[in-house]
Design a protein around this motif. Structure first.
Motif, PDB file in Angstrom:
ATOM      1  N   ASP A 376       0.831  -1.196   0.000  1.00  0.00           N
ATOM      2  CA  ASP A 376       0.000   0.000   0.000  1.00  0.00           C
ATOM      3  C   ASP A 376       0.873   1.257   0.000  1.00  0.00           C
ATOM      4  N   GLU A 377       0.234   2.398  -0.125  1.00  0.00           N
ATOM      5  CA  GLU A 377       0.967   3.657  -0.282  1.00  0.00           C
ATOM      6  C   GLU A 377       1.830   3.983   0.928  1.00  0.00           C
ATOM      7  N   VAL A 378       1.353   3.688   2.122  1.00  0.00           N
ATOM      8  CA  VAL A 378       2.130   3.966   3.336  1.00  0.00           C
ATOM      9  C   VAL A 378       3.336   3.036   3.420  1.00  0.00           C
ATOM     10  N   GLN A 379       3.172   1.782   3.043  1.00  0.00           N
ATOM     11  CA  GLN A 379       4.317   0.860   3.051  1.00  0.00           C
ATOM     12  C   GLN A 379       5.407   1.352   2.099  1.00  0.00           C
ATOM     13  N   GLY A 380       4.991   1.897   0.971  1.00  0.00           N
ATOM     14  CA  GLY A 380       5.968   2.479   0.059  1.00  0.00           C
ATOM     15  C   GLY A 380       6.689   3.644   0.693  1.00  0.00           C
ATOM     16  N   ALA A 381       5.938   4.566   1.323  1.00  0.00           N
ATOM     17  CA  ALA A 381       6.540   5.730   1.981  1.00  0.00           C
ATOM     18  C   ALA A 381       7.478   5.307   3.101  1.00  0.00           C
ATOM     19  N   ASP A 382       7.087   4.275   3.852  1.00  0.00           N
ATOM     20  CA  ASP A 382       7.940   3.789   4.942  1.00  0.00           C
ATOM     21  C   ASP A 382       9.269   3.251   4.415  1.00  0.00           C
ATOM     22  N   LYS A 383       9.210   2.528   3.308  1.00  0.00           N
ATOM     23  CA  LYS A 383      10.435   1.980   2.724  1.00  0.00           C
ATOM     24  C   LYS A 383      11.360   3.104   2.273  1.00  0.00           C
ATOM     25  N   LEU A 384      10.794   4.148   1.665  1.00  0.00           N
ATOM     26  CA  LEU A 384      11.614   5.275   1.224  1.00  0.00           C
ATOM     27  C   LEU A 384      12.282   5.954   2.413  1.00  0.00           C
ATOM     28  N   GLU A 385      11.547   6.140   3.499  1.00  0.00           N
ATOM     29  CA  GLU A 385      12.143   6.751   4.694  1.00  0.00           C
ATOM     30  C   GLU A 385      13.259   5.875   5.252  1.00  0.00           C
ATOM     31  N   GLU A 386      13.046   4.566   5.248  1.00  0.00           N
ATOM     32  CA  GLU A 386      14.078   3.639   5.734  1.00  0.00           C
ATOM     33  C   GLU A 386      15.364   3.787   4.915  1.00  0.00           C
ATOM     34  N   ILE A 387      15.217   3.883   3.604  1.00  0.00           N
ATOM     35  CA  ILE A 387      16.396   4.025   2.738  1.00  0.00           C
ATOM     36  C   ILE A 387      17.087   5.357   3.003  1.00  0.00           C
ATOM     37  N   ARG A 388      16.304   6.428   3.086  1.00  0.00           N
ATOM     38  CA  ARG A 388      16.883   7.751   3.336  1.00  0.00           C
ATOM     39  C   ARG A 388      17.624   7.810   4.673  1.00  0.00           C
ATOM     40  N   SER A 389      17.052   7.179   5.675  1.00  0.00           N
ATOM     41  CA  SER A 389      17.600   7.299   7.038  1.00  0.00           C
ATOM     42  C   SER A 389      19.017   6.755   7.158  1.00  0.00           C
ATOM     43  N   PRO A 416      -1.409   9.717   2.360  1.00  0.00           N
ATOM     44  CA  PRO A 416      -1.925   8.371   2.641  1.00  0.00           C
ATOM     45  C   PRO A 416      -1.991   8.125   4.148  1.00  0.00           C
ATOM     46  N   GLU A 417      -3.051   7.495   4.589  1.00  0.00           N
ATOM     47  CA  GLU A 417      -3.236   7.225   6.012  1.00  0.00           C
ATOM     48  C   GLU A 417      -3.024   5.746   6.290  1.00  0.00           C
ATOM     49  N   ARG A 418      -2.239   5.466   7.301  1.00  0.00           N
ATOM     50  CA  ARG A 418      -1.938   4.081   7.655  1.00  0.00           C
ATOM     51  C   ARG A 418      -3.232   3.316   7.966  1.00  0.00           C
ATOM     52  N   GLY A 419      -3.403   2.204   7.305  1.00  0.00           N
ATOM     53  CA  GLY A 419      -4.586   1.388   7.520  1.00  0.00           C
ATOM     54  C   GLY A 419      -5.794   1.827   6.723  1.00  0.00           C
ATOM     55  N   ASN A 420      -5.652   2.955   6.002  1.00  0.00           N
ATOM     56  CA  ASN A 420      -6.794   3.453   5.226  1.00  0.00           C
ATOM     57  C   ASN A 420      -6.293   4.126   3.946  1.00  0.00           C
ATOM     58  N   CYS A 421      -5.485   3.396   3.199  1.00  0.00           N
ATOM     59  CA  CYS A 421      -4.946   3.943   1.951  1.00  0.00           C
ATOM     60  C   CYS A 421      -4.995   2.860   0.869  1.00  0.00           C
ATOM     61  N   SER A 422      -4.632   3.237  -0.328  1.00  0.00           N
ATOM     62  CA  SER A 422      -4.774   2.339  -1.473  1.00  0.00           C
ATOM     63  C   SER A 422      -3.556   1.431  -1.659  1.00  0.00           C
ATOM     64  N   ILE A 423      -3.808   0.271  -2.250  1.00  0.00           N
ATOM     65  CA  ILE A 423      -2.738  -0.598  -2.708  1.00  0.00           C
ATOM     66  C   ILE A 423      -2.143   0.031  -3.974  1.00  0.00           C
ATOM     67  N   ILE A 424      -0.827   0.072  -4.070  1.00  0.00           N
ATOM     68  CA  ILE A 424      -0.178   0.655  -5.244  1.00  0.00           C
ATOM     69  C   ILE A 424      -0.475  -0.218  -6.460  1.00  0.00           C
ATOM     70  N   ASP A 425      -1.069   0.398  -7.460  1.00  0.00           N
ATOM     71  CA  ASP A 425      -1.503  -0.311  -8.667  1.00  0.00           C
ATOM     72  C   ASP A 425      -0.406  -0.215  -9.735  1.00  0.00           C
ATOM     73  N   PRO A 426       0.232  -1.321 -10.092  1.00  0.00           N
ATOM     74  CA  PRO A 426       1.316  -1.267 -11.083  1.00  0.00           C
ATOM     75  C   PRO A 426       0.843  -0.912 -12.488  1.00  0.00           C
ATOM     76  N   THR A 427      -0.471  -0.912 -12.709  1.00  0.00           N
ATOM     77  CA  THR A 427      -0.999  -0.557 -14.028  1.00  0.00           C
ATOM     78  C   THR A 427      -1.449   0.898 -14.082  1.00  0.00           C
ATOM     79  N   ALA A 428      -1.189   1.655 -13.014  1.00  0.00           N
ATOM     80  CA  ALA A 428      -1.621   3.055 -12.951  1.00  0.00           C
ATOM     81  C   ALA A 428      -0.430   3.957 -12.656  1.00  0.00           C
ATOM     82  N   VAL A 429      -0.630   5.237 -12.835  1.00  0.00           N
ATOM     83  CA  VAL A 429       0.390   6.230 -12.497  1.00  0.00           C
ATOM     84  C   VAL A 429       0.690   6.162 -11.003  1.00  0.00           C
ATOM     85  N   TYR A 430       1.958   6.323 -10.652  1.00  0.00           N
ATOM     86  CA  TYR A 430       2.373   6.426  -9.246  1.00  0.00           C
ATOM     87  C   TYR A 430       3.134   7.737  -9.080  1.00  0.00           C
TER      88      TYR A 430
END
Length: 644
Positions: A376-389, A416-430
């Motif tokens: 989901d969108e928050v999991q993506g954001a969390d991964k980016l923060e982990e890499i940056r940190s 995006p809100e944790r627990g209430n956001c969209s799954i990242i769709d690989p067929t759509a714009v991100y």
């Protein structure tokens, strides 16, 4: 984004509004008849007492009372109506978060009144409008008061008891009180004593009695200090006063560690945060007055400066217009022109940050397209923060990461809100708009990607936006040009297609400070006409395009104003250009090379080569990211698209 039920909160607020009508009448407006106080419209701005864009949870009064969480907007409540005004960045978000108690005023649209005009309309019939004077500026208060009187209202009053706080009660978060730290001169580029001396020279030049500093980032910059009181902004609750002979920092002294005390030494007096209003009354009373002439009352020989962003309460306590000059802050102007150390820090931190984004995008593509992982969108954001940190000098994020898929990308400031956001769709714009704070600078980068097969419209929109980015990046202009004048360079390609975007093209950026920094920017705001761009300014270059309910496109690079090398110097004055520092590839899959000119393709290929050379060293042993980087930065030739 969920709708918030505000019925009970509004009921409580209206109860307090009714109770305070008598207080306002009896204490301030004895000349008004009791019958004139029919209603008390209450204005609730977004800002705190320091006019901060990003605020601490304890100051999120507007969000609490109406449910809208965007960073810009004003709520106005009467006994029967409630309205929320916001700009085009937030129309989509506000329509989702506001419940049926609220009317949305879409600022900037034809036939939609400004919140000031709407408020004035509600005051017709000699009604009073109330606001907490600490959260509105003096110029804004005067402007609103004039509109109220023209519409037949009584006037604007400052109610020092914030009525939303009464509704919030014990549930209101406490004010943060985090420790502060010293920013080393190697990052700041200049000692705080030198900054204060420069300010005093300006005060002397303009014959001012002193300056009251209320903006949190200005206090932090002036004293080379950083804090943690506001999420994503390394600032701390404080005020400052600088006169020709004294410098005072108003702060809770429990924030000060021995390093800070030693840093400030005997050159700065420490006073408690809460006594600022009492002290400014004393400043106003202490001004030396001229001898009265004829029937004219005596006037002060010198006045105190306050920023046009300072609160109405500060201006009133200093003595009002008789003793105050409202000016564009000289600290804000100085802070916006970065010194050599700050500019070099910006270059270096953007290389590290760019490497983090490339690593994230390569990881995300593999997870979605190869491993078929559901993220989901928050999991993506969390991964980016982990890499940056993991990067050197990382100090946190500079704002909430906008990790948005498909239709959510059309919400300009989506969160995006944790627990209430969209799954990242690989067929759509991100769309990913994110940034970080480093000891040597602040980053803010947006990239729009597609992991599947984009539509023709998505490709066209992306390419038109890219052309706008390139146009700003390649601009050459004479000294004295404002960001207002450059804005059409970015929009021209969209305009030719009858398209546009409802946000500015660029904003100033702090150096390990606020990610949005005045007074400069690129856009249609009137204030961007007031301050010309100068060598050393750092700002964003971020045109976009959005289709509600479908997709959104934005590309954002950070650029720095520099002196341009031109064959001639018409008018015998300097010419300026930009140096880009963001080091992240554009999305090849979304580029239609046929829509790019040869000059634009050359720019793009040279940019990608620069990105590759400056960031490849971070990927030793990381074959996934290196392979992704090589693919995304290889040269683009028009022949690739000739048969498409």
């Amino acid at each position: 984004m969920e709708t918030v039920n505000t019925t009970e909160r509004l009921r409580e607020l209206r109860k307090f509004m009714k109770e305070h009508e008598v207080d306002v009448y009896s204490e301030i407006y004895q000349t008004l008849s009791r019958k004139s106080i029919l209603i008390l419209p209450q204005v609730v701005p977004s800002e705190d007492s320091h006019q901060s864009e990003y605020i601490a949870p304890c100051d999120a009064r507007r969000e609490y009372i109406c449910g809208f969480s965007g960073s810009a907007g004003t709520a106005v409540i009467t006994s029967e109506k409630a309205a929320l005004a916001t700009d085009g960045r937030y129309f989509n978000q506000a329509s989702k978060q506001l419940d049926r108690n609220w009317h949305l005023l879409k600022q900037g649209l034809e036939d939609v009144p400004t919140w000031q005009d709407w408020t004035a309309e509600q005051s017709e019939g000699n009604k009073i409008v109330a606001v907490d004077p600490t959260v509105i500026t003096a110029p804004e208060a005067r402007k609103l008061n004039e509109k109220i009187k023209r519409k037949g209202g009584a006037q604007l009053v400052g109610v020092k008891t914030n009525l939303v706080d009464l509704v919030w009660g014990d549930q209101r978060p406490s004010r943060p009180n985090e420790k502060i730290s010293v920013l080393d001169t190697s990052f700041a580029g200049k000692k705080f004593e030198e900054k204060i001396e420069d300010l005093r020279k300006e005060l002397d030049k303009k014959k001012s009695a002193g300056l009251i500093v209320s903006m949190l980032d200005e206090v932090a910059w002036l004293f080379n200090l950083r804090g943690q009181d506001i999420p994503y902004n390394p600032v701390f609750f404080s005020y400052a006063a600088v006169t020709p002979t004294t410098a005072t920092l108003y702060i809770d002294d429990s924030k000060l560690n021995p390093d800070v005390v030693s840093h400030l030494g005997d050159k700065v007096q420490i006073r408690h945060y809460e006594v600022i209003f009492k002290d400014v009354e004393g400043f106003g009373d202490s001004l030396e007055m001229e001898t009265a002439v004829g029937g004219r009352p005596p006037r002060p020989k010198k006045k105190f400066w306050v920023s046009t962003k300072a609160s109405w309460a500060l201006s009133l306590d200093l003595g009002g217009e008789e003793k105050v000059d409202e000016v564009r802050s000289p600290i804000g102007d100085a802070k916006a022109i970065k010194n050599a150390a700050e500019l070099e820090g910006m270059r270096e931190c953007h290389i590290r940050d760019g490497a983090s984004l490339s690593e994230y995008f390569a990881w995300l593509e593999e997870e979605l397209m190869v491993k078929k992982t559901k993220l989901d969108e928050v999991q993506g954001a969390d991964k980016l923060e982990e890499i940056r940190s993991k990067k050197d000098r990382f100090a946190g994020l500079s704002f909430d990461t906008i990790s948005s898929t498909g239709p959510n990308a059309a919400v300009i400031h989506y969160k995006p809100e944790r627990g209430n956001c969209s799954i990242i769709d690989p067929t759509a714009v991100y769309l990913c708009d994110s940034g970080a704070q480093y000891l040597d600078g602040t980053t803010d980068t947006t990239r729009t990607l597609h992991f599947g097969k984009p539509t023709d419209m998505e490709i066209k929109a992306y390419t038109l936006v890219l052309k706008g980015v390139i146009a700003i990046d390649r601009a050459v202009f004479p000294k004295g040009t404002s960001g207002f004048a450059l804005d059409t360079l970015a929009r021209q390609f969209l305009w030719r297609e009858g398209l546009d975007y409802r946000h500015g093209t660029g904003h100033g950026v702090g150096s390990y400070l606020n990610v949005h920094e005045g007074p400069i920017g690129i856009g249609t705001r009137v204030q961007y006409t007031e301050v010309p761009l100068s060598i050393g300014n750092v700002l964003s270059d971020e045109p976009g395009y959005y289709e509600d309910g479908n997709f959104g496109i934005r590309i954002e690079n950070m650029i720095m104003a520099q002196e341009a090398k031109t064959n001639h110097k018409f008018g015998d004055k300097p010419w300026l250009s930009f140096e880009h520092v963001t080091m992240v590839p554009m999305c090849r899959k979304l580029i239609d090379g046929k829509l790019l000119t040869q000059e634009e393709r050359t720019w793009l290929n040279e940019y990608h080569q620069e990105v590759y050379e400056k960031t490849k060293g971070f990927f030793k042993g990381d074959e996934r990211t290196l392979s992704w980087l090589e693919r995304e930065t290889r040269p683009i030739h028009v022949m690739e698209f000739a048969l498409s």
